[in-house]
Design a protein around this motif. Structure first.
Motif, short mmCIF file in Angstrom:
data_model
loop_
_atom_site.label_atom_id
_atom_site.label_comp_id
_atom_site.label_asym_id
_atom_site.label_seq_id
_atom_site.Cartn_x
_atom_site.Cartn_y
_atom_site.Cartn_z
N ASP A 1 0.81 -1.21 0.00
CA ASP A 1 0.00 0.00 0.00
C ASP A 1 0.85 1.27 0.00
N THR A 2 2.18 1.11 -0.02
CA THR A 2 3.09 2.24 0.07
C THR A 2 3.70 2.52 -1.29
N SER A 3 3.80 3.81 -1.64
CA SER A 3 4.22 4.17 -3.00
C SER A 3 5.63 4.75 -3.07
N SER A 4 6.36 4.82 -1.96
CA SER A 4 7.69 5.40 -1.99
C SER A 4 8.67 4.52 -1.23
N GLU A 5 9.93 4.63 -1.61
CA GLU A 5 10.98 3.86 -0.94
C GLU A 5 11.11 4.27 0.52
N LEU B 1 8.14 -1.92 -6.66
CA LEU B 1 8.04 -0.46 -6.62
C LEU B 1 8.91 0.16 -7.71
N TYR C 1 7.29 -0.39 -11.01
CA TYR C 1 6.11 0.47 -11.14
C TYR C 1 6.53 1.89 -11.52
N ARG C 2 7.59 2.38 -10.90
CA ARG C 2 8.09 3.72 -11.23
C ARG C 2 8.56 3.78 -12.68
N GLU D 1 5.60 3.97 -14.83
CA GLU D 1 5.01 5.31 -14.78
C GLU D 1 5.77 6.27 -15.69
#
Length: 600
Positions: free
Chosen positions: A265-269, A390, A393-394, A397
């Protein structure tokens, strides 16, 4: 002795039991693999005692006793390879049944003693005393905590394991009630249910949280059974198996599962690092936790998250050989009394691939045992997988952002000027009689087709809408008139019902029909039909076909062998097939042309 003993069971232990009884007691030992096999002997022979030995589940051992008793009224000694406290309690509660713990070092000697006591139906006072002393010896050597109470709950006996587990000595516990162990975790209804069960003569069994003398809590699987004498309940016996370690392990596994779910559920390192830091602090009994992430620009491990006890950690470079070498080697390392560390007696280093390192410290040199290290490895492996996701995903994007920019450029900066040019060319055609204008018109129209295909690939790609049942024949016949086919012929050989996005299926047919006409000639015959067993469908032609050495690259963007082609038609076909989870392959048709087989 002229006594006969029947041994039930199979395996090495059963054989050893028979040998021990024969050598020690000089009894007539008969061995049978099961009660059913032994029934004829029980019905006809004079059997003085039955021994159940070997591997039987708890219920199997008790069922064996019941079956024996249904056939002959003889004493039974239960001596399993493995046994639980429930089996011990049930054996103790059953008349003329003796239980020999599987954990006893001298189990064969004790088994022989019990058999010797049991072969006579009438015990002398001396023999009864021996029996009582043997029973007490078994209880005192049991690995589980055991206590016996009066019917009002007053403790009358505790075994050494009780003293070791609870911290209470026998003198401190006897005369008091089990309330000394209450942790406050259970309400009155819990204990009411317990008492209702045992006072009605039933066995009560459940997990219960108790408290030691030092205040620490522990979890036991408790079995309480009434001791009945002449039909009246005289005492209660409680057998407690400590399962604290198992419960803690289950809780740690649940924490691991929850950690992975929360990371997703977290979008950043940084966010993942902060949560990982909190979770490691919960999972381990540690002094400090710090999560380092590798920074390319600094060529260092930079702290991203840490507990307050880490005291503002500094970035780590290759100069810190101990931590850096663990990161570079990708090896989990446990360091006792790390050199130069005044605030830690033990250190656990958990590298997370190319992303960084987790460092845990503790005051105890032996703080991290093998299960801790295993948990740490699973934790960090899951963390690395989430960071991989993650990162991907980046990247996706960024790719989508570039694709949006490309679409905007093609749509606005190319398509709009092209539309203007085509408009002016149309005006010139009305005023000037020049054959070259037609060639310019063809070039502009081809540019428009290329731009249209590019925009479709960029914005639609593998996107497929709602799928419904379609007819192969109907869709092929509907798509054919939408293509400039000249004098070409369509032949539909059979039909097939399957699920598809109708609009996308039309595009697939249109591109394959156009490809057949462009490469097969104006009078080409295009055939459409189902594959064998209804596994898919084909589109074939009787043109020149595609040489085997050129088939591999025909679905690549921009690939074309025609001066008029855009090079994107077959790429669009493959994308539509992929969007439906189909596969498309090119072959040679029966007439020597091209055959595209679509597997559903």
């Amino acid at each position: 002795m002229g006594d006969a003993v029947l041994c039930l069971g199979e395996g090495r232990f059963t054989g050893r039991v028979g040998s021990e009884l024969d050598d020690r007691l000089q009894v007539n030992v008969v061995t049978e693999p099961s009660v059913s096999a032994a029934t004829p002997r029980l019905e006809t022979d004079a059997i003085d005692c039955v021994v159940t030995a070997g591997s039987l589940p708890d219920e199997g051992a008790i069922d064996a006793v019941t079956e024996v008793r249904d056939t002959a009224d003889v004493p039974v000694v239960v001596a399993p390879d493995e046994g639980t406290e429930q089996l011990a309690v049930r054996a103790m509660r059953t008349e003329r049944v003796t239980y020999v713990p599987s954990t006893a070092d001298d189990r064969l000697e004790r088994l022989a003693e019990h058999v010797e006591e049991r072969v006579d139906s009438t015990l002398t006072p001396q023999e009864a005393d021996v029996r009582v002393r043997s029973f007490k010896r078994a209880v005192e050597q049991a690995g589980h905590s055991i206590y016996i109470t009066d019917t009002d709950g007053t403790i009358r006996y505790v075994n050494p394991a009780f003293e070791e587990v609870t911290g209470y000595t026998a003198s401190e516990a006897i005369g008091r009630t089990p309330r000394i162990l209450k942790s406050g975790e259970h309400d009155a209804a819990f204990y009411d249910g317990l008492w209702d069960t045992i006072t009605s003569g039933e066995v009560w069994q459940s997990e219960i949280i108790n408290r030691r003398t030092d205040g620490d809590r522990y979890v036991v699987n408790q079995t309480i059974a009434p001791i009945v004498v002449d039909g009246d309940i005289e005492r209660f016996v409680a057998v407690n198996a400590d399962i604290t370690d198992r419960i803690e392990w289950e809780e740690r596994l649940e924490t691991l599962h929850d950690a992975t779910r929360r990371w997703l559920d977290t979008s950043s390192e940084t966010g993942v690092s902060e949560r990982a830091c909190e979770q490691l602090d919960d999972l381990f009994d540690v002094t400090s936790v710090c999560i380092y992430c590798y920074d390319d620009s600094e060529e260092a491990l930079v702290p991203r998250a840490s507990t307050p006890e880490s005291h503002d950690p500094e970035p780590l470079s290759s100069a810190n050989e101990r931590l850096w070498s663990a990161f570079e080697a990708g090896e989990t390392r446990h360091v006792e009394q790390p050199p130069g560390m005044l605030d830690a007696e033990s250190e656990l280093l958990l590298p997370a691939g190319e992303y960084g390192l987790a460092r845990l410290t503790a005051d105890d040199p032996a703080a991290f045992d093998a299960p801790d290290i295993a948990i740490g490895r699973v934790f960090i492996s899951n963390l690395e997988a989430v960071l991989d996701r993650l990162t991907n995903y980046r990247a996706l994007e960024r790719q989508n952002e570039r694709l949006d920019e490309f679409t905007a450029v093609v749509s606005h900066d190319l398509q709009n000027p092209l539309s203007v040019a085509m408009g002016y060319l149309e005006l010139m055609d009305d005023r000037v009689d020049d054959d070259n204008i037609g060639k310019v018109q063809e070039s502009l129209e081809r540019m428009d087709e290329i731009i249209t295909d590019l925009l479709w690939l960029a914005t639609e790609g593998k996107r497929v809408g709602e799928q419904q049942s379609v007819s192969l024949r109907n869709r092929a016949e509907q798509a054919w008139p939408l293509v400039e086919t000249g004098s070409a012929t369509l032949a539909v050989d059979g039909d097939l019902q399957f699920d598809a996005d109708g609009e996308r299926l039309h595009q697939l047919f249109e591109n394959l029909f156009a490809n057949a006409v462009d490469h097969g000639g104006a009078d080409v015959t295009v055939s459409v039909g189902p594959l064998p067993n209804g596994s898919g469908f084909y589109i074939a032609d009787d043109g020149d076909g595609i040489p085997p050495e050129k088939r591999e690259g025909i679905f690549d963007s921009g690939y074309t062998t025609s001066d008029d082609g855009t090079g994107f038609g077959l790429t669009i076909v493959e994308r539509i097939a992929d969007g439906h989870s189909w596969s498309v392959d090119v072959q040679e048709s029966a007439d020597g042309g091209a055959r595209f087989a679509v597997q559903l």
